[in-house]
Write a protein that holds these residues in place. Structure first.
Motif, PDB file in Angstrom:
ATOM      1  N   CYS A 142       0.829  -1.200   0.000  1.00  0.00           N
ATOM      2  CA  CYS A 142       0.000   0.000   0.000  1.00  0.00           C
ATOM      3  C   CYS A 142       0.866   1.253   0.000  1.00  0.00           C
ATOM      4  O   CYS A 142       2.072   1.191   0.252  1.00  0.00           O
ATOM      5  CB  CYS A 142      -0.933   0.013   1.215  1.00  0.00           C
ATOM      6  SG  CYS A 142      -0.084   0.165   2.805  1.00  0.00           S
ATOM      7  N   LEU A 143       0.224   2.387  -0.304  1.00  0.00           N
ATOM      8  CA  LEU A 143       0.809   3.709  -0.156  1.00  0.00           C
ATOM      9  C   LEU A 143      -0.031   4.469   0.859  1.00  0.00           C
ATOM     10  O   LEU A 143      -1.266   4.340   0.871  1.00  0.00           O
ATOM     11  CB  LEU A 143       0.807   4.455  -1.482  1.00  0.00           C
ATOM     12  CG  LEU A 143       1.843   3.996  -2.519  1.00  0.00           C
ATOM     13  CD1 LEU A 143       1.447   4.491  -3.894  1.00  0.00           C
ATOM     14  CD2 LEU A 143       3.230   4.490  -2.154  1.00  0.00           C
ATOM     15  N   LEU A 184      -3.909   3.687   0.246  1.00  0.00           N
ATOM     16  CA  LEU A 184      -4.248   3.196  -1.090  1.00  0.00           C
ATOM     17  C   LEU A 184      -3.655   1.802  -1.244  1.00  0.00           C
ATOM     18  O   LEU A 184      -2.434   1.636  -1.238  1.00  0.00           O
ATOM     19  CB  LEU A 184      -3.685   4.134  -2.166  1.00  0.00           C
ATOM     20  CG  LEU A 184      -3.714   3.623  -3.616  1.00  0.00           C
ATOM     21  CD1 LEU A 184      -5.145   3.352  -4.086  1.00  0.00           C
ATOM     22  CD2 LEU A 184      -3.001   4.597  -4.548  1.00  0.00           C
ATOM     23  N   ASP A 185      -4.515   0.785  -1.372  1.00  0.00           N
ATOM     24  CA  ASP A 185      -4.043  -0.585  -1.564  1.00  0.00           C
ATOM     25  C   ASP A 185      -3.593  -0.805  -3.004  1.00  0.00           C
ATOM     26  O   ASP A 185      -4.216  -0.290  -3.949  1.00  0.00           O
ATOM     27  CB  ASP A 185      -5.154  -1.584  -1.229  1.00  0.00           C
ATOM     28  CG  ASP A 185      -5.481  -1.606   0.256  1.00  0.00           C
ATOM     29  OD1 ASP A 185      -4.590  -1.289   1.055  1.00  0.00           O
ATOM     30  OD2 ASP A 185      -6.628  -1.939   0.611  1.00  0.00           O
ATOM     31  N   VAL A 186      -2.500  -1.560  -3.172  1.00  0.00           N
ATOM     32  CA  VAL A 186      -2.004  -1.920  -4.503  1.00  0.00           C
ATOM     33  C   VAL A 186      -1.604  -3.388  -4.509  1.00  0.00           C
ATOM     34  O   VAL A 186      -1.268  -3.951  -3.464  1.00  0.00           O
ATOM     35  CB  VAL A 186      -0.793  -1.057  -4.918  1.00  0.00           C
ATOM     36  CG1 VAL A 186      -1.184   0.384  -5.108  1.00  0.00           C
ATOM     37  CG2 VAL A 186       0.336  -1.180  -3.902  1.00  0.00           C
ATOM     38  N   SER A 187      -1.644  -3.982  -5.681  1.00  0.00           N
ATOM     39  CA  SER A 187      -1.245  -5.379  -5.839  1.00  0.00           C
ATOM     40  C   SER A 187      -0.563  -5.547  -7.201  1.00  0.00           C
ATOM     41  O   SER A 187      -1.024  -4.963  -8.191  1.00  0.00           O
ATOM     42  CB  SER A 187      -2.477  -6.289  -5.746  1.00  0.00           C
ATOM     43  OG  SER A 187      -2.124  -7.643  -5.953  1.00  0.00           O
ATOM     44  N   LEU A 190      -4.738  -1.198  -8.672  1.00  0.00           N
ATOM     45  CA  LEU A 190      -5.166  -0.367  -7.558  1.00  0.00           C
ATOM     46  C   LEU A 190      -6.336  -1.025  -6.837  1.00  0.00           C
ATOM     47  O   LEU A 190      -7.151  -1.742  -7.441  1.00  0.00           O
ATOM     48  CB  LEU A 190      -5.575   1.017  -8.065  1.00  0.00           C
ATOM     49  CG  LEU A 190      -4.529   1.760  -8.901  1.00  0.00           C
ATOM     50  CD1 LEU A 190      -5.074   3.126  -9.319  1.00  0.00           C
ATOM     51  CD2 LEU A 190      -3.232   1.921  -8.132  1.00  0.00           C
ATOM     52  N   GLY A 191      -6.416  -0.773  -5.527  1.00  0.00           N
ATOM     53  CA  GLY A 191      -7.489  -1.344  -4.716  1.00  0.00           C
ATOM     54  C   GLY A 191      -8.290  -0.267  -4.012  1.00  0.00           C
ATOM     55  O   GLY A 191      -8.396   0.876  -4.475  1.00  0.00           O
TER      56      GLY A 191
END
Length: 888
Positions: A812-813, A824-827, A843-844
């Motif tokens: 995440c950021l 901000l979740d990221v994968s 992006l999540g």
């Protein structure tokens, strides 16, 4: 032999130093006299005895079913005294391997045995055959009683480092080199018929390198380089070269590679090629040789007579190890140095400065040499110019007291005062004498980056001209770097915190920012301490640039820590420190620079992106600054052009950061006192080009929007003059604040043709829906794929990567906003050691939580707690990410 010959010796003669002799591969007619060489009778007897002892195992190998029939027949015939060169080669190979138990076994006694037993020509032909013979057994290339092995032909065109490139082959070449003319002619005839493949052609060329026609052929088909064994073939060819034409035939091959930097190759190349070796060594020096090999290469290059070698060295003065070798080269070739060094001093590069120092030291060491040498007019003019630049030494009563007494050690060998820039006293009329300069260098040897000098030394430094002191200090540092003598980072770097100025800081900062990676990172890490020790606003700005732009994480982290320390020392926040460290780059009060070319002049200003723009004397905008012409002042015009070039480079380092900093200040609603606003922005020569292109708000009794006019006065939306109260605070207006007035302000800026450095008046405004305001989750960007560079770009806008989870991946950021934390979740996320490893990120959800919450995703905070500006900026960021995905 004399290593440092007298001044008047012939400077076109290559003098081979004594330590080279034990490594040289001799050749017929070479520079090194050949001692008389006779075959050794005792060696003949020894081989006879060894061969008789090994006769059974040798026969077993030759009779093995795997042995090639031709080789078996020749070897068995040799054991029956039916000698042929091929049979001798087979038997010699098998007997030696059986006795020495090594695939690389060779025995120089066999060379003498063959010559005594069969004659010189027979022995030479044996060596032409022997590299194509392999002995192979179940255990590899071995021979013993239990595993006798068998004999094969070599299957490729390689030389396998068994006999010819080793002691036996070197002995064969030596015996051929001293043979009488009749024996040599017979050997030539015997070998000529065996030159049937590349390996045999290479071996015969090595055995008789005086046959330049043979060597020429080998240069047309040089051996391949793949591993250690193939480099053996390369060594044979290097040992054979003797003409410049052969080097040209080899083309790109003619660069010493790994395994070929050894003394036997290097010294033999110089012995064989003489002046023609210079370009070979130059290309090798520019390669990836290890430090000890570099020292050997530059030492060899510095012994080669001829202008080309001298110019090659001069062109690489700023490379490690070259400078001390060049000083030795000047000792060997003083007249050549006097002719060529003046050519190398022209320009402003680091190399030209080092060359100027060498030339001055040369002139001081040999004051009468100039009068004895015939020099052309250009060279004499350069010498006169160098002398004219030197200031007279100060009388003793003007030298600072601390520097008058004699030094115990003085300057180190790699930094002789005569070769260094002069240090001028304040007033710039006199220079510090050489003895005092040596004492100063000794005192600088006590320097520590974060410690002030002792008061007595500080008083002495204060008596010196700051500019010349800084240039001397930087030269001292550079000479230390290229000397090759330094084994650790110490005072030569630390003294810059005592001698350095803003230009020193810029150089150190540029060095740290451009550092390629983690290798040898101690130098730039310690350079950051020096920047903190210099402590000027420009030095602190360089720390900031390293923290923002350097690649290695260790550099960024340390620069950030030092910045916080500076801010704490000054009682400032980091943002406040950032406001105060923007350099003015020597711009005048109007925010520009006048460039004087003599009969014409130009005015420099800046556009909305802080890119320099140039106007001529009539105020007409030009595409660029013209180069000086024939009618321009020969001194003023080039100096003005250099100043402009430096200004462009300097401003480019900070322009993008300052624009982004202003945009973030608007988004984060930073405020300044009216006094700070005037001092830090309105009156700043560079930043004023940005701030006059924005709409500002003054908060006092009420809120007033205004802009800064060309004359630095203030005006409202109706273009009426506005007096700004001294009380209250100033901030950059966000379009949320301006509301419907955005249209009116946009018209004002359009009428005056004012372009903005970042979107302000035209900035999109966003807002949460009622449902989003009441919750703590946003799904606006869920499942959107974005390039990893775009996502990591958020770090420049105040976001940071989250805590590493399994396998050190950050998923995440996060960003602090109004006392809350937005996530901000990221994968798949960012591996800590290589965050950009995965090129695409999905992006999540976006969530909000109390900043101190143990679980940022389980919080009662809502997006409705953000004000309209924070909400708009967050949503704008998300929209920009989504748009970047659409663009791809």
């Amino acid at each position: 032999m004399v290593d440092h010959p007298p001044v008047l010796r012939d400077e076109n003669v290559l003098v081979i130093p004594d330590p080279w002799l034990e490594h040289l591969i001799p050749r017929r007619g070479g520079l090194v006299p050949m001692p008389g060489t006779e075959p050794r009778a005792e060696a003949h007897a020894t081989v006879r005895e060894n061969l008789e002892a090994a006769r059974t195992v040798v026969r077993d190998v030759l009779e093995h079913p795997g042995t090639v029939a031709e080789l078996a027949e020749a070897g068995l015939a040799y054991l029956k005294d039916e000698a042929t060169p091929l049979g001798a080669a087979v038997v010699a190979r098998v007997e030696t391997m059986a006795r020495l138990k090594s695939r690389y076994a060779d025995d120089a006694d066999w060379t003498d045995f063959l010559v005594v037993e069969h004659g010189l020509s027979f022995a030479a032909r044996t060596f032409a055959e022997i590299e194509g013979i392999w002995v192979w057994g179940d255990g590899g290339m071995t021979v013993d009683d239990e595993d006798p092995g068998y004999v094969l032909r070599g299957t490729d065109d390689l030389v396998h480092a068994h006999w010819v490139p080793r002691d036996a082959g070197l002995r064969m070449r030596a015996l051929l080199a001293v043979a009488d003319d009749d024996a040599r002619a017979a050997a030539v005839e015997a070998l000529a018929g065996l030159r049937t493949d590349p390996v045999k052609r290479l071996i015969t060329s090595f055995l008789m390198p005086e046959r330049t026609d043979w060597v020429d052929e080998s240069c047309e088909e040089p051996p391949r380089r793949q591993n250690y064994t193939t480099s053996a073939g390369a060594r044979l060819l290097w040992w054979s070269l003797s003409t410049a034409e052969q080097v040209e035939r080899l083309g790109d091959w003619a660069v010493l590679g790994s395994g070929e930097w050894s003394p036997d190759v290097l010294y033999t190349v110089v012995d064989g090629l003489g002046e023609a070796a210079a370009p070979v060594l130059a290309r090798s020096l520019d390669g990836d040789a290890e430090p000890k090999d570099r020292r050997r290469i530059v030492d060899a290059l510095a012994r080669i007579p001829g202008d080309e070698a001298f110019q090659i060295m001069g062109g690489r003065l700023d490379k490690v190890n070259v400078l001390p070798a060049m000083e030795a080269m000047i000792e060997r070739f003083p007249v050549r140095a006097l002719r060529i060094l003046p050519e190398l001093t022209t320009g402003t590069s680091k190399r030209s400065a080092l060359a100027a120092g060498l030339l001055n030291a040369h002139l001081e060491a040999r004051p009468g040499l100039v009068e004895t040498v015939e020099l052309n007019a250009r060279t004499r003019a350069a010498l006169d110019a160098l002398r004219a630049k030197r200031a007279a030494e100060a009388p003793e009563d003007k030298v600072p007291k601390t520097l008058r007494k004699g030094a115990k050690k003085g300057a180190p060998e790699w930094a002789p005062p005569a070769a260094m820039p002069q240090i001028l006293l304040r007033g710039r009329e006199h220079a510090l004498p050489a003895a005092a300069t040596g004492h100063l260098v000794e005192e600088l040897g006590k320097a520590s980056p974060r410690r002030a000098p002792a008061q007595r030394l500080k008083d002495a430094l204060d008596a010196l001209d700051p500019g010349s002191l800084a240039e001397f200090g930087w030269s001292l540092f550079e000479r230390w770097r290229v000397s090759g003598e330094a084994t650790r980072i110490g005072w030569a770097l630390a003294q810059l915190s005592w001698t350095g100025d803003d230009e020193t800081a810029r150089r150190l900062g540029g060095m740290a920012r451009s550092w390629p990676g983690q290798d040898g990172i101690q130098l730039p890490l310690k350079a950051l301490d020096v920047l903190a020790g210099i402590g000027t606003d420009v030095a602190v700005m360089q720390l900031h640039l390293v923290a923002e732009k350097a690649r290695p994480k260790r550099l960024k982290k340390k620069a950030g820590r030092l910045l916080r320390e500076v801010a704490d020392d000054r009682g400032l926040t980091m943002d406040q420190l950032g406001d105060r460290i923007v350099p003015d780059f020597g711009l005048d009060a109007d925010g520009g620079m006048t460039l004087d070319y003599g009969p014409r002049s130009f005015r420099v200003g800046f556009d909305e992106r802080l890119k320099p723009v140039v106007f001529d004397g009539k105020g007409t905008l030009r595409k660029s600054l013209p180069k000086p012409g024939a009618k321009d002042d020969p001194e003023a015009a080039p100096a003005a052009h250099r100043a402009f070039t430096g200004l462009k480079k300097d401003v480019r380092t900070v322009a993008a950061d300052q624009i982004l900093r202003m945009e973030r200040a608007m988004a984060e609603q930073r405020r300044w006192t009216t006094e700070d606003f005037r001092r830090l922005f309105v009156r700043h020569p560079l930043l004023w080009h940005l701030v006059r292109r924005m709409v500002w708000l003054h908060d006092g009794d009420g809120t007033t929007a205004f802009r800064i006019a060309e004359d630095r006065t203030f005006a409202d939306v109706n273009d009426e003059a506005l007096t700004l109260p001294e009380s209250g605070e100033v901030r950059i207006a966000h379009p949320v604040h301006l509301g419907v007035r955005v249209t009116a302000w946009s018209k004002v800026f359009a009428d005056y043709e004012i372009l903005q450095p970042f979107p302000q008046l035209g900035r999109p405004v966003h807002a949460f829906t009622d449902e989003e305001r009441a919750g703590n989750r946003l799904d606006r960007v869920v499942d959107i794929e974005v390039g990893v560079g775009k996502v990591l770009g958020l770090e420049r806008r105040g976001w940071t990567r989250g805590t590493p989870e399994d396998a050190g991946v950050q998923h995440c950021l996060v960003r602090p906003v109004a006392g809350r934390t937005v996530v901000l979740d990221v994968s798949p996320g960012f591996p800590v050691m290589s965050p950009a490893e995965w090129p695409e990120q999905t992006l999540g959800l976006v969530s909000i939580a109390e900043s101190k919450a143990s679980d940022l995703r389980a919080s009662e905070a809502t997006f409705g707690e953000l004000d309209d500006v924070d909400a708009s900026e967050l949503l704008l960021t998300l929209q920009m990410l989504a748009d970047s995905a659409d663009a791809t």
